[in-house]
Design a protein around this motif. Structure first.
Motif, PDB file in Angstrom:
ATOM      1  N   ALA A 413      78.533  50.897  66.779  1.00  0.00           N
ATOM      2  CA  ALA A 413      77.655  49.861  66.730  1.00  0.00           C
ATOM      3  C   ALA A 413      76.183  50.842  66.985  1.00  0.00           C
ATOM      4  CB  ALA A 413      77.968  49.157  67.834  1.00  0.00           C
ATOM      5  N   ALA A 414      76.195  51.690  68.102  1.00  0.00           N
ATOM      6  CA  ALA A 414      75.207  52.552  68.310  1.00  0.00           C
ATOM      7  C   ALA A 414      74.536  53.436  67.102  1.00  0.00           C
ATOM      8  CB  ALA A 414      75.256  53.078  69.709  1.00  0.00           C
ATOM      9  N   ALA A 415      75.531  53.839  66.408  1.00  0.00           N
ATOM     10  CA  ALA A 415      75.317  54.787  65.599  1.00  0.00           C
ATOM     11  C   ALA A 415      74.504  54.103  64.199  1.00  0.00           C
ATOM     12  CB  ALA A 415      76.714  55.465  64.797  1.00  0.00           C
ATOM     13  N   ALA A 416      75.164  52.683  63.958  1.00  0.00           N
ATOM     14  CA  ALA A 416      74.610  52.049  62.955  1.00  0.00           C
ATOM     15  C   ALA A 416      73.505  51.479  63.217  1.00  0.00           C
ATOM     16  CB  ALA A 416      75.538  50.697  62.663  1.00  0.00           C
ATOM     17  N   LEU A 417      72.955  51.141  64.520  1.00  0.00           N
ATOM     18  CA  LEU A 417      71.765  50.843  64.820  1.00  0.00           C
ATOM     19  C   LEU A 417      70.614  51.851  64.925  1.00  0.00           C
ATOM     20  CD1 LEU A 417      72.626  48.591  68.266  1.00  0.00           C
ATOM     21  CD2 LEU A 417      71.292  47.943  66.296  1.00  0.00           C
ATOM     22  N   ALA A 418      71.171  53.027  65.085  1.00  0.00           N
ATOM     23  CA  ALA A 418      70.177  54.178  65.201  1.00  0.00           C
ATOM     24  C   ALA A 418      69.797  54.461  63.741  1.00  0.00           C
ATOM     25  CB  ALA A 418      70.939  55.551  65.902  1.00  0.00           C
ATOM     26  N   GLU A 419      70.858  54.584  62.750  1.00  0.00           N
ATOM     27  CA  GLU A 419      70.769  54.999  61.489  1.00  0.00           C
ATOM     28  C   GLU A 419      69.777  53.586  60.651  1.00  0.00           C
ATOM     29  OE1 GLU A 419      74.655  55.905  60.314  1.00  0.00           O
ATOM     30  OE2 GLU A 419      73.965  57.708  60.041  1.00  0.00           O
ATOM     31  N   ALA A 420      70.143  52.434  60.991  1.00  0.00           N
ATOM     32  CA  ALA A 420      69.377  51.416  60.471  1.00  0.00           C
ATOM     33  C   ALA A 420      67.789  51.447  61.112  1.00  0.00           C
ATOM     34  CB  ALA A 420      69.860  50.110  60.853  1.00  0.00           C
ATOM     35  N   GLY A 421      67.777  51.592  62.428  1.00  0.00           N
ATOM     36  CA  GLY A 421      66.493  51.768  62.969  1.00  0.00           C
ATOM     37  C   GLY A 421      65.438  52.880  62.272  1.00  0.00           C
ATOM     38  N   ASP A 422      66.393  54.041  62.102  1.00  0.00           N
ATOM     39  CA  ASP A 422      65.714  55.313  61.399  1.00  0.00           C
ATOM     40  C   ASP A 422      64.972  54.728  60.176  1.00  0.00           C
ATOM     41  OD1 ASP A 422      65.358  57.942  60.775  1.00  0.00           O
ATOM     42  OD2 ASP A 422      67.117  58.202  60.449  1.00  0.00           O
ATOM     43  N   ALA A 423      65.894  54.139  59.304  1.00  0.00           N
ATOM     44  CA  ALA A 423      65.286  53.670  57.979  1.00  0.00           C
ATOM     45  C   ALA A 423      64.192  52.947  58.045  1.00  0.00           C
ATOM     46  CB  ALA A 423      66.544  52.923  57.224  1.00  0.00           C
TER      47      ALA A 423
END
Length: 459
Positions: A413-423
């Motif tokens: 979940a955290a990895a998905a948030l980090a990658e989405a936020g990054d984009a």
């Protein structure tokens, strides 16, 4: 009950762990050295067979122990190192020559002392605890090696810690702050009195920077037992530091010389301080006036590692592990993140043990984290994720908190948030995940991430 019937020799590491974990848990304390003293006496008092460098303090013990160990080995001394708790494997607790005992050697260390554990159990009011047994194993393994010097980290406190059956040639007091208040006292001064118990008559004492109240308690103990102390910021210290790729460059002032522009592959001002303390500790241990050879100091610090201490275990997304488990550790972590990293967004995965000040820990991290995923490690000591979530919502606000009880799911979940936020952020920096809150949480995450990383991934 026939005690011999318990003494079935353990044949595998799993069996040794079962035998150890069936004993009193590490968190159960009784202020007495009677059992460990009886145990080590039966073993022939192995802890008297070599000089001991003994470390206590609220945070920094393991990193500093590893630095001391690396520096001593660079000086061609054979070392034993006892640390706790472990990150991934129980074998990490006992190292010889900088390497944890192999599974086979750990089993052998246990079977060597096992017959004596039952003799102590039969005589004492309470059986030997898990921790006392592992301490006895370590001291015996170091005598068997044999080592030139043992670097021994206190489990908790000082005076009544099982490691304190050894008498420190050099006693090291790292920064003292509040932790384990339930066991050690509610003020830093009360905790300091307990930790200063490792200072023995004739010890040389290396004292990291402390609050005034703590410094006064330590000074009293040094005077009372006739030890001699050197103080960070007076006798040694960090002269300068600057972040660098993969760590930092530090100018260290030791007791005998200054060592400029030493590369330290660890992040944060707290690790620079640990390096200064480690350097002074080794100088105090060796005695004499001549500075250490510059190239030896540089080579040693350049190879220091400290797993689970601001350790980057994966890229894309970046996953950073840090074993901070109290407010003091979390403040050092937050300062290091600001100092050395520009992750945007940084998403926390936090799991804590139930007996810790988790509100203080979350508050220290709040300015650095865009979002926090609260979770729990698979131990019964873990605070349930829902309870941690309720506190996190008060600190971060509802919109910045997710509750994901299973750690593997929390990492996803955290990895998905980090990658989405990054984009979404459109910035040149990239998102990352920080796993923190306890050594147990970090250890479990490290096993998951390092095991699943593709071949050729970064270590």
């Amino acid at each position: 009950m026939d005690h011999d019937s318990q003494a079935r020799p353990a044949a595998t590491l799993a069996e040794v762990e079962d035998a150890l974990l069936s004993r009193w848990p590490e968190t159960r304390l009784e202020p007495s050295l009677d059992r460990i003293a009886a145990f080590t006496e039966l073993l022939g008092d192995p802890q008297r067979g070599y000089p001991v460098i003994h470390l206590t303090g609220t945070n920094g013990k393991t990193s500093t122990s590893r630095m001391v160990d690396t520096l001593l080995r660079a000086l061609e001394l054979r070392t034993g190192r006892f640390t706790s708790p472990h990150v991934e494997s129980i074998t990490e607790r006992i190292s010889v020559d900088g390497e944890p005992l192999s599974d086979e050697a750990f089993v052998r260390a246990f079977t060597d002392v096992a017959p004596y554990t039952h003799l102590v159990d039969a005589e004492a009011d309470h059986p030997l605890s898990f921790f006392e047994t592992v301490v006895g194993m370590a001291f015996a393994a170091f005598a068997d090696a044999p080592v030139d010097v043992a670097v021994v980290e206190v489990g908790m406190g000082g005076s009544w810690d099982a490691t304190n059956v050894a008498d420190a040639d050099v006693a090291v007091l790292l920064p003292v702050a509040l932790d384990h208040a339930k066991y050690l006292g509610a003020t830093p001064a009360a905790i300091a009195a307990e930790k200063a118990g490792i200072v023995k008559p004739g010890s040389r004492v290396v004292v990291a920077e402390q609050s005034e109240a703590v410094a006064a308690v330590v000074a009293d103990r040094v005077r009372e037992v006739g030890a001699t102390a050197v103080l960070e910021g007076v006798d040694f210290g960090v002269e300068a530091r600057s972040p660098a790729v993969g760590g930092q460059v530090v100018d260290l002032r030791g007791l005998r010389g200054t060592y400029p522009e030493v590369f330290l592959p660890l992040y944060g001002a707290h690790q620079a301080q640990n390096a200064a303390v480690a350097l002074a500790t080794v100088e105090a241990f060796l005695g004499g006036d001549a500075p250490l050879a510059d190239e030896v100091v540089r080579a040693a610090f350049a190879e220091v590692t400290s797993p689970g201490r601001l350790e980057i275990v994966r890229r894309s997304p970046t996953i950073v592990l840090d074993a901070a488990h109290n407010p003091h550790g979390a403040e050092a972590l937050a300062a290091a993140l600001e100092d050395s990293f520009s992750f945007e967004p940084l998403v926390g995965v936090v799991g804590v043990m139930a007996d810790k000040d988790h509100e203080g820990l979350l508050a220290a991290l709040e300015p650095r984290l865009a979002h926090v995923v609260v979770t729990q490690a698979s131990t019964d000591r873990a605070l349930p994720a829902e309870e941690l979530g309720a506190v996190a919502r008060e600190v971060f606000g509802d919109g910045r908190v997710s509750v994901v009880p299973r750690l593997a799911d929390a990492l996803d979940a955290a990895a998905a948030l980090a990658e989405a936020g990054d984009a979404l952020s459109g910035s040149l920096s990239s998102g990352a995940v920080l796993v923190t809150g306890s050594v147990v949480t970090v250890g479990e995450a490290r096993r998951m991430v390092v095991r699943t990383r593709p071949a050729g991934g970064e270590r």
